[in-house]
Design a protein around this motif. Sequence first.
Motif, PDB file in Angstrom:
ATOM      1  N   SER A  44      -4.558   2.071  -7.733  1.00 53.16           N
ATOM      2  CA  SER A  44      -5.984   1.736  -7.680  1.00 53.16           C
ATOM      3  C   SER A  44      -6.469   1.625  -6.243  1.00 53.16           C
ATOM      4  CB  SER A  44      -6.233   0.413  -8.411  1.00 53.16           C
ATOM      5  OG  SER A  44      -5.586  -0.647  -7.720  1.00 53.16           O
ATOM      6  N   GLY A  45      -7.780   1.581  -6.077  1.00 53.95           N
ATOM      7  CA  GLY A  45      -8.367   1.367  -4.759  1.00 53.95           C
ATOM      8  C   GLY A  45      -8.110   2.489  -3.784  1.00 53.95           C
ATOM      9  N   LYS A 100       0.823  -1.212   0.000  1.00 54.97           N
ATOM     10  CA  LYS A 100       0.000   0.000   0.000  1.00 54.97           C
ATOM     11  C   LYS A 100       0.856   1.261   0.000  1.00 54.97           C
ATOM     12  CE  LYS A 100      -4.434  -1.205   1.019  1.00 54.97           C
ATOM     13  NZ  LYS A 100      -5.563  -0.797   0.254  1.00 54.97           N
TER      14      LYS A 100
END
Length: 191
Positions: free
Chosen positions: A141-142, A124
């Motif tokens: 993304s996300g 992350k």
Amino acid sequence: MKSPDIQELSDKQDLSGNRLYNSTIPCGPVRRGINTEIIFTTINRTYTQTDILYSTTFYRGSVTGSTTLPAPLFTVNSLVNDFDVDSTGAIIYGTSSGLFKRVGATSTKLNSESVTGVQVLGQKIFYNNGVTIRSAALDGSGVATVPQPTTGTCTCRAGFSESNCQTCRNGQVQWNNGIPSCVPVDSNGVP
């Protein structure tokens, strides 16, 4: 009066013929790379009659030290506010115009948010956009806002309530290995 670290670039002029001035900050952010390497930056400021133009140059060096500046990895024509290095050696950096990932000779823009801080943890990216802390996958993304307990946007553990999860209604707080639990009590106040 110009700062003593500013040098006149006598052979350079802007489009209007005004002299340009240059200043280099020798050490911007430094991060540990893979094994014994470090990634560091220099920040260059060019002063025109009407503006200050920034660029940031990235370098890869060794923690064992060297008296010579290594060859630049790449230069970004912007002020890089912060960066980090992931486990593969990719450089994730943030500017006022977005979050970027540099792999080899290619920089990919992951988003267009202004980024003031960057940290890679596992798979992350965590970054600060000046208002909130956000997270994203290493490919950008996300994207999600990381809950901030002080703002009351967090999800409370079972039994807790209020804006900062500080109230255990109809129960008693019990601690187990540093983690609070709200344990229901009977009519006599016994858990």
